[in-house]
Enzyme design. Sequence first.
Site, PDB file in Angstrom:
ATOM      1  N   CYS A  82      94.224  28.197  52.745  1.00  0.00           N
ATOM      2  CA  CYS A  82      95.411  28.225  52.540  1.00  0.00           C
ATOM      3  C   CYS A  82      96.075  27.722  52.039  1.00  0.00           C
ATOM      4  O   CYS A  82      96.488  26.266  53.276  1.00  0.00           O
ATOM      5  CB  CYS A  82      95.762  29.378  53.615  1.00  0.00           C
ATOM      6  SG  CYS A  82      95.061  30.451  53.480  1.00  0.00           S
ATOM      7  N   CYS A 164      95.373  31.081  48.955  1.00  0.00           N
ATOM      8  CA  CYS A 164      96.032  32.780  49.510  1.00  0.00           C
ATOM      9  C   CYS A 164      97.639  31.119  50.410  1.00  0.00           C
ATOM     10  O   CYS A 164      97.474  30.452  49.916  1.00  0.00           O
ATOM     11  CB  CYS A 164      94.888  32.900  51.044  1.00  0.00           C
ATOM     12  SG  CYS A 164      93.906  30.998  51.412  1.00  0.00           S
TER      13      CYS A 164
END
Length: 251
Positions: A82, A164
């Site tokens: 992420c 993400c």
Amino acid sequence: RMWRHSSEHMKWNGTGSTAHFQEIVLERCYNYTQLVQPELRDRDCQKIREAFRNAFISKDPCSATEEDYHPLMKLVNPTVPCDKTVFWSKTKELAHQYTKVQRELFTLEDTLLGYIADDLNWCGDTGSYEMNYQSCPHWKKDCSNNFVSVFWDLVSKRFAENACGVVQVVLNGSISNAFDRKSTFGRVEVHNLNPMKVHTLQAWVIHDLGKFPSDSCSGSSINDLKWIIMQRNIKFTCQDNYRDCGPFADG
Ligand code: 2NF
């Protein structure tokens, strides 16, 4: 007979397959899985090379589908942490310089499949076990469903789906449409970000020093991008940046 044979292979308007394609794929795969990203050392590079080849060999080079690449995709799933994804459009070198300095960041070409295929060209021919090194379909002049375009659309889609947190895009402020709806970024990546996972898209609009800026965060193309992203329930931020200062400095 000889003449007929070679003219058949010159039937497309694009450059032919890259010489030593198989060897390059294997060498890049080993280099990536052993040196660049040793966490992936259990990947089977022979299998990856074979699945890549089987995707397009003996097939009509203008009838590629996503399914042709499914066996290859099964062998390699994207693994970007992420907040580390970097998209780019018309800024390839600059984006790669950026992820080289900020080592934990990843463009698609910093992932295994993007790394293997970057700058390569490949196609086969119906009923032949050989690759065509003379010519391959050009994506504009011959057909859009050629194996190279379908590959990049598919890996770009998967790269975006898996992103993400805060994701970044490096755009070119020295051309008139920094955001281009018809580019892979505008056509594929933007629409495959998952709003359940992606919090913010951070755009960097990079200007060449000494050139008149043709587009910027306040221009209409970036406004289009902002609109598309906000409609998808993702936060949008944008920053204008000169090439010689900030995170995009030359060196
Ligand atoms: O070659 C690559 N590494 C590549 C190709 C296509 C897409 C990478 N991508 C991914 C990257 F991850 C970026 O985030 O998509 C994004 C960049 O693609 P873009 O289309 O937004 O950016 P451009 O600078 O316009 O194009 C990148 C390269 O891809 C070629 C184009 O000629 C340039 O060399 N390209 C673009 N669309 C196609 C297509 N449909 C294409 N080549 C074949 N078929």
